[in-house]
Motif scaffolding. Sequence first.
Motif, short mmCIF file in Angstrom:
data_model
loop_
_atom_site.label_atom_id
_atom_site.label_comp_id
_atom_site.label_asym_id
_atom_site.label_seq_id
_atom_site.Cartn_x
_atom_site.Cartn_y
_atom_site.Cartn_z
N ALA A 131 -18.32 -19.91 -8.95
CA ALA A 131 -18.07 -17.91 -8.82
C ALA A 131 -16.03 -18.24 -9.56
O ALA A 131 -15.54 -19.62 -8.90
CB ALA A 131 -18.45 -17.06 -8.28
N SER A 146 -11.07 -7.59 -15.39
CA SER A 146 -12.49 -8.15 -15.66
C SER A 146 -12.53 -8.55 -17.52
O SER A 146 -13.40 -8.86 -18.73
CB SER A 146 -13.19 -6.40 -15.95
N ILE A 199 -13.66 -11.78 -18.57
CA ILE A 199 -14.92 -12.26 -18.70
C ILE A 199 -15.82 -12.22 -19.97
O ILE A 199 -15.71 -11.22 -20.13
CB ILE A 199 -15.46 -11.46 -16.69
N ARG A 211 -19.04 -11.05 -21.36
CA ARG A 211 -20.37 -10.43 -20.72
C ARG A 211 -21.69 -10.98 -20.28
O ARG A 211 -22.00 -10.12 -20.30
CB ARG A 211 -20.58 -10.21 -21.83
N MET A 217 -22.38 -12.18 -17.82
CA MET A 217 -21.82 -13.06 -16.79
C MET A 217 -22.21 -12.02 -14.97
O MET A 217 -21.22 -10.74 -15.91
CB MET A 217 -20.36 -13.08 -16.01
N VAL A 218 -21.88 -11.95 -14.24
CA VAL A 218 -22.49 -11.11 -13.13
C VAL A 218 -21.40 -10.40 -12.68
O VAL A 218 -20.23 -11.37 -12.21
CB VAL A 218 -23.50 -11.07 -12.47
N GLN A 219 -20.60 -9.31 -12.63
CA GLN A 219 -19.13 -9.41 -12.11
C GLN A 219 -18.69 -8.05 -10.97
O GLN A 219 -20.91 -7.05 -10.92
CB GLN A 219 -18.92 -8.06 -13.54
N PHE A 234 -12.25 -8.90 -10.30
CA PHE A 234 -13.84 -8.50 -9.99
C PHE A 234 -14.07 -10.21 -9.94
O PHE A 234 -13.36 -10.99 -10.60
CB PHE A 234 -14.60 -8.94 -11.75
N TYR A 256 -17.08 -13.58 -10.49
CA TYR A 256 -17.91 -13.11 -11.65
C TYR A 256 -18.39 -14.40 -11.83
O TYR A 256 -18.47 -15.43 -11.17
CB TYR A 256 -16.83 -13.01 -12.98
N SER A 262 -25.49 -14.98 -13.89
CA SER A 262 -27.33 -14.64 -12.80
C SER A 262 -27.67 -15.27 -11.68
O SER A 262 -28.01 -15.53 -10.49
CB SER A 262 -27.92 -13.14 -14.27
#
Length: 301
Positions: free
Chosen positions: A143, A148, A151, A153, A155-157, A273, A275, A278
């Motif tokens: 990670a 934000s 990062i 798009r 990616m999980v944030q 964040f 990130y 998933s």
Amino acid sequence: MKTAPMTQLQVFLAVARHRSFSAAARELGVSASAVSQSVRQLEAQLRVTLLTRTTRSVAPTEAGRRLVEAAGPAMGQALAALTAVSARPGEVVGRLKLSVPHAAVPFVITPVLPTFRARHPRVEVEVVVENRLVDIVTEGYDAGVRLSEAIERDMVQVRLTDAFRLIVVGAPAYLARHGTPERPEDLLRHECFTFRSPTTGALYAWELERGRKNWRVPVRGGVVTSDREVIMALAEAGAGLAYAIEPAVQEQLRSGKLVRVLEAYAPTVPGFFLYFPSRAQRSEPLRLFVETAKELAAKRG
């Protein structure tokens, strides 16, 4: 085509992660020549070049990057599963590698890592602190931490901090000698400390806004550095103006060592964040780190 041996795949992933045969050899506890031979055997079996090699650098080819993205997370999960079987019931064993910019360390790593390590002492955590934009998948990170807007798009944030302002600050002594900027363009006539992007090589432009209008001011000064502590020390000494994360300079603002400049133009950013891709959510060490970070963030709030 025969299935690629797991050992050779593990060796290749280590080289791709470190971008170094010698560093991969140290991690795996074998010789650099053994690492090189293993990668050559894998390339011969797959009939494709996985790494570009020069006297100074090693980097994955396009095929190598695809293999890292496809096999890296699965290999990490497999190795973690093998390690986990030695754990006692309820104990988590594993490894977590994080990419963190210098500015985020006081807000993310310093408050979270001690609690996380106390709860999960058998999870090994590697924190790489640098300001360049890192491809966490290709380079083998679990990670990363960023603002934000930087990062990708897909990616999980996970929010780690509240929103905060980016402000221009200076010492009263400096402002007494050189005057106080009233408009963003006034910064061009002042000594400003900035840093060079390790990703692009360009000097960072200070971003300001008021209403719907935005400025990117190409400030300049006699000192360029990537170290926040150096910038703050110079600003406190009255040597020039600095651009700072507001929560990071609260103590200097309260004590009067620094004062806000152009406050009406200070932009607000959503915050830092965590990130990750998933599929990385299946990593138990990462899940527990996210859980700890969220818990502590809620308490600070």
